[in-house]
Scaffold this active site. Structure first.
Site, PDB file in Angstrom:
ATOM      1  N   THR A  27      68.005 -15.518  40.784  1.00  0.00           N
ATOM      2  CA  THR A  27      68.111 -14.425  41.785  1.00  0.00           C
ATOM      3  C   THR A  27      66.757 -14.072  42.186  1.00  0.00           C
ATOM      4  OG1 THR A  27      70.404 -13.867  41.174  1.00  0.00           O
ATOM      5  CG2 THR A  27      68.981 -12.244  42.272  1.00  0.00           C
ATOM      6  N   SER A  29      63.949 -13.300  45.858  1.00  0.00           N
ATOM      7  CA  SER A  29      63.302 -14.200  46.875  1.00  0.00           C
ATOM      8  C   SER A  29      62.731 -15.423  46.671  1.00  0.00           C
ATOM      9  CB  SER A  29      62.255 -13.453  47.683  1.00  0.00           C
ATOM     10  OG  SER A  29      61.232 -13.103  46.704  1.00  0.00           O
ATOM     11  N   GLY A  98      65.079  -7.423  40.722  1.00  0.00           N
ATOM     12  CA  GLY A  98      66.145  -7.594  41.668  1.00  0.00           C
ATOM     13  C   GLY A  98      67.645  -6.966  41.233  1.00  0.00           C
ATOM     14  N   GLU A 104      71.280 -13.337  34.697  1.00  0.00           N
ATOM     15  CA  GLU A 104      69.906 -14.376  34.684  1.00  0.00           C
ATOM     16  C   GLU A 104      69.747 -14.447  33.133  1.00  0.00           C
ATOM     17  OE1 GLU A 104      67.343 -13.197  38.471  1.00  0.00           O
ATOM     18  OE2 GLU A 104      66.889 -12.147  36.429  1.00  0.00           O
ATOM     19  N   LYS A 122      52.055 -13.487  39.678  1.00  0.00           N
ATOM     20  CA  LYS A 122      52.938 -12.786  38.611  1.00  0.00           C
ATOM     21  C   LYS A 122      52.505 -13.246  37.446  1.00  0.00           C
ATOM     22  CE  LYS A 122      56.351 -11.757  41.570  1.00  0.00           C
ATOM     23  NZ  LYS A 122      57.584 -12.698  41.631  1.00  0.00           N
TER      24      LYS A 122
HETATM   25  O1  LIG Z   1      66.839  -9.401  39.150  1.00  0.00           O
HETATM   26  C1  LIG Z   1      65.935 -10.095  39.884  1.00  0.00           C
HETATM   27  C2  LIG Z   1      65.165 -11.447  39.103  1.00  0.00           C
HETATM   28  O2  LIG Z   1      64.897 -11.076  37.876  1.00  0.00           O
HETATM   29  C3  LIG Z   1      64.032 -12.029  40.105  1.00  0.00           C
HETATM   30  O3  LIG Z   1      63.869 -13.237  39.425  1.00  0.00           O
HETATM   31  C4  LIG Z   1      62.775 -11.161  40.124  1.00  0.00           C
HETATM   32  O4  LIG Z   1      63.098  -9.879  40.341  1.00  0.00           O
HETATM   33  C5  LIG Z   1      61.468 -11.995  40.888  1.00  0.00           C
HETATM   34  O5  LIG Z   1      62.117 -11.831  42.107  1.00  0.00           O
HETATM   35  P1  LIG Z   1      61.254 -12.314  43.408  1.00  0.00           P
HETATM   36  O6  LIG Z   1      61.404 -13.870  43.398  1.00  0.00           O
HETATM   37  O7  LIG Z   1      61.998 -11.862  44.735  1.00  0.00           O
HETATM   38  O8  LIG Z   1      59.555 -11.686  43.009  1.00  0.00           O
END
Ligand SMILES: O=C[C@H](O)[C@H](O)[C@H](O)COP(=O)(O)O
Length: 229
Positions: A27, A29, A98, A104, A122
């Site tokens: 989950t 972006s 998210g 997850e 990251k």
């Molecule tokens: O709950 C959300 C997830 O752990 C996402 O994988 C994490 O927040 C990274 O999200 P993004 O790819 O939008 O930075």
């Protein structure tokens, strides 16, 4: 991170997908970029089946014609592809920005391999700059929050433990739980913190993913690099 870098990391992750695989679909972006690349491959005949980690990912994957199953139907998966909020030493992760951390983590734990896709921002020398999401049950919220503060104080908690909001209401996870975001700034002992949080009644799950990721595909301005634990 630009959508282009997310897509580059997702493209490399896609090369690890083989016909017949049972895939955990993450989950966020970055994970969505992977699902968007997987859709056309499936339409072109790649036979895989996905287990989504959120209603949001399920809706996206279904709209692209990706065959889906629940984790109860497919309790053992070959590969999960997911994003992360932070990638630390030995591929310890912070996830849950998210709000999907519970599903997850269950899906990643049921997978033979987990590949994390992210941009180079990251990757951190020490986890903790990103507030740690902790999923809790609504019952006894304040008692649970205080227990988290008490246990985490000795493990680096420096700032507030705040209830996540969605507008003027508490944010609700797909499982009907709440999220507390804990400001550590530094998490010097992720394993000890994970153990401490897991022992708190009312705390359903936390966003520390330790020993789950087997590979990180990290896209930066200079190209894509692969990190192993
Ligand atoms: O709950 C959300 C997830 O752990 C996402 O994988 C994490 O927040 C990274 O999200 P993004 O790819 O939008 O930075």
């Amino acid at each position: 991170m630009s959508a282009e870098l997310k897509r580059k990391a997702a493209e490399v992750a896609l090369t690890h997908v083989r016909p017949g695989m049972r895939l955990g679909l993450g989950t966020g972006s970055t994970a969505e970029e992977f699902v968007k690349l997987l859709g056309p491959r499936v339409a072109a005949g790649l036979d895989v089946i996905g287990v989504p980690t959120s209603e949001r990912t399920a809706a996206l994957a279904a709209s692209l014609g990706i065959r889906l199953a629940t984790l109860d139907e497919l309790p053992e998966l070959d590969l999960t592809i997911d994003g992360a909020d932070e990638i630390g030493p030995r591929l310890a992760l912070v996830k849950g920005g998210g709000g999907a951390l519970l599903r997850e983590k269950i899906v990643a734990a049921a997978s033979a391999r987990m590949i994390v896709i992210a941009d180079s921002a990251k990757v951190v020398a020490e986890l903790g700059a990103f507030p740690l999401p902790i999923e809790v049950v609504p019952f006894g919220l304040e008692a649970t929050r205080r227990a988290i503060v008490a246990r985490a104080a000795a493990l680096g908690l420096e700032g507030p433990v705040r209830l996540r909001m969605a507008g003027d209401r508490p944010y609700l996870t797909d499982g009907g739980h709440l999220i507390l975001d804990a400001s550590f700034r530094r998490i010097p002992q992720p394993e000890a913190l994970a153990l401490a949080l897991s022992g708190i009644p009312g705390c359903v799950e936390h966003g520390l993913f330790i020993g789950l990721a087997s590979l990180a595909v990290v896209a930066g301005p200079g190209g894509v690099s692969l990190l192993e634990p």
